[in-house]
Scaffold this active site. Structure first.
Site, short mmCIF file in Angstrom:
data_model
loop_
_atom_site.label_atom_id
_atom_site.label_comp_id
_atom_site.label_asym_id
_atom_site.label_seq_id
_atom_site.Cartn_x
_atom_site.Cartn_y
_atom_site.Cartn_z
N CYS A 4 0.88 -1.17 0.00
CA CYS A 4 0.00 0.00 0.00
C CYS A 4 0.92 1.22 0.00
O CYS A 4 2.10 1.10 -0.34
CB CYS A 4 -1.00 -0.04 1.15
SG CYS A 4 -0.30 -0.01 2.81
C1 RB5 Z 1 -3.95 5.22 0.48
O1 RB5 Z 1 -3.92 6.56 0.16
C2 RB5 Z 1 -3.07 4.94 1.69
O2 RB5 Z 1 -3.67 5.44 2.83
C3 RB5 Z 1 -2.80 3.47 1.80
O3 RB5 Z 1 -2.22 3.02 0.62
C4 RB5 Z 1 -1.82 3.03 2.87
O4 RB5 Z 1 -0.70 3.84 2.91
C5 RB5 Z 1 -2.34 2.79 4.21
O5 RB5 Z 1 -1.59 2.35 5.08
#
Ligand code: RB5
Length: 156
Positions: free
Chosen positions: A69
Site C-alpha cells: 500500500c
Molecule cells: C492510500 O492513500 C493509503 O492510505 C494506503 O495506501 C496506505 O498507505 C495505508 O496504510
C-alpha cells in the site's frame, strides 16, 4: 531459480505500480505469482487485498504473500487480523530476512511511497530466499503467539 513456489500479491492504488514490477521480478526468479489485484490504479481499499492475500496464505494456496500500500502499514495491520498470518512492514533487507528466519513472517508488506523500486526488489528477494530457523526458542515464541490467537482471536 525457484521451482514454482506460489506467491500471492496484492496492492491498493498506492501500491499498484510497484505490484506490477515486483510480480515481474518474482516471475523472472521462477516463482508463480497469484495476483489478487488491484487491477487498476483507481482508488481502492487495502483491507480488501489484505483479505485476499491472507486468505491464500492461510489456506495454503500460496506459500507466502506480498502486500503493498502507500506506507505498508495499513496492509500489515489488516493482514495480521487473520489467524496464522505473521505480516510485517520491512523496508530493509535485514528485517525481511530475519523476520522469516526468527519469526516465520509469511506476508511481507511494503510501502510504495517509502521504498524505491530497486530496494523493494532486494527486500522481496531477501524475504523469499529466507527460511525459518527451526530452533527451540523461535518455536517457543511462535507457540506463544498461537496462544494469543487462541485466547483473543475469538469469533463473535
Ligand atoms: C492510500 O492513500 C493509503 O492510505 C494506503 O495506501 C496506505 O498507505 C495505508 O496504510
Amino acid at each position: 531459480m525457484e521451482s514454482g513456489k506460489k506467491i500471492a500479491i496484492g496492492a491498493d492504488h498506492g501500491g499498484y505500480h510497484l505490484k506490477g514490477l515486483l510480480s515481474d521480478f518474482m516471475r523472472q526468479a521462477g516463482y508463480e505469482v497469484i495476483d489478487t489485484g488491484a487491477f487498476s490504479s483507481e482508488p481502492s481499499d487495502y483491507p480488501d487485498y489484505a483479505r485476499l492475500v491472507a486468505g491464500r496464505v492461510v489456506s495454503g494456496d500460496a506459500w507466502r504473500g506480498v502486500l503493498i500500500c502507500g506506507s505498508g502499514v495499513g496492509a500489515s495491520v489488516a493482514a495480521n487480523k487473520f489467524r496464522g498470518i505473521r505480516a510485517a512492514v520491512c523496508h530493509d533487507t535485514y528485517s525481511a530476512r530475519q523476520g522469516v528466519e526468527d519469526d516465520a513472517m509469511n506476508i511481507l508488506c511494503l510501502g510504495a511511497r517509502v521504498v524505491g523500486e530497486e530496494l523493494a526488489k532486494e527486500i522481496v528477494g531477501a524475504f523469499l530466499r529466507a527460511e525459518f530457523k527451526d530452533l527451540e526458542r523461535y518455536r517457543r515464541r511462535l507457540s506463544k503467539i498461537e496462544e494469543i490467537e487462541k485466547r483473543w482471536m475469538t469469533s463473535s
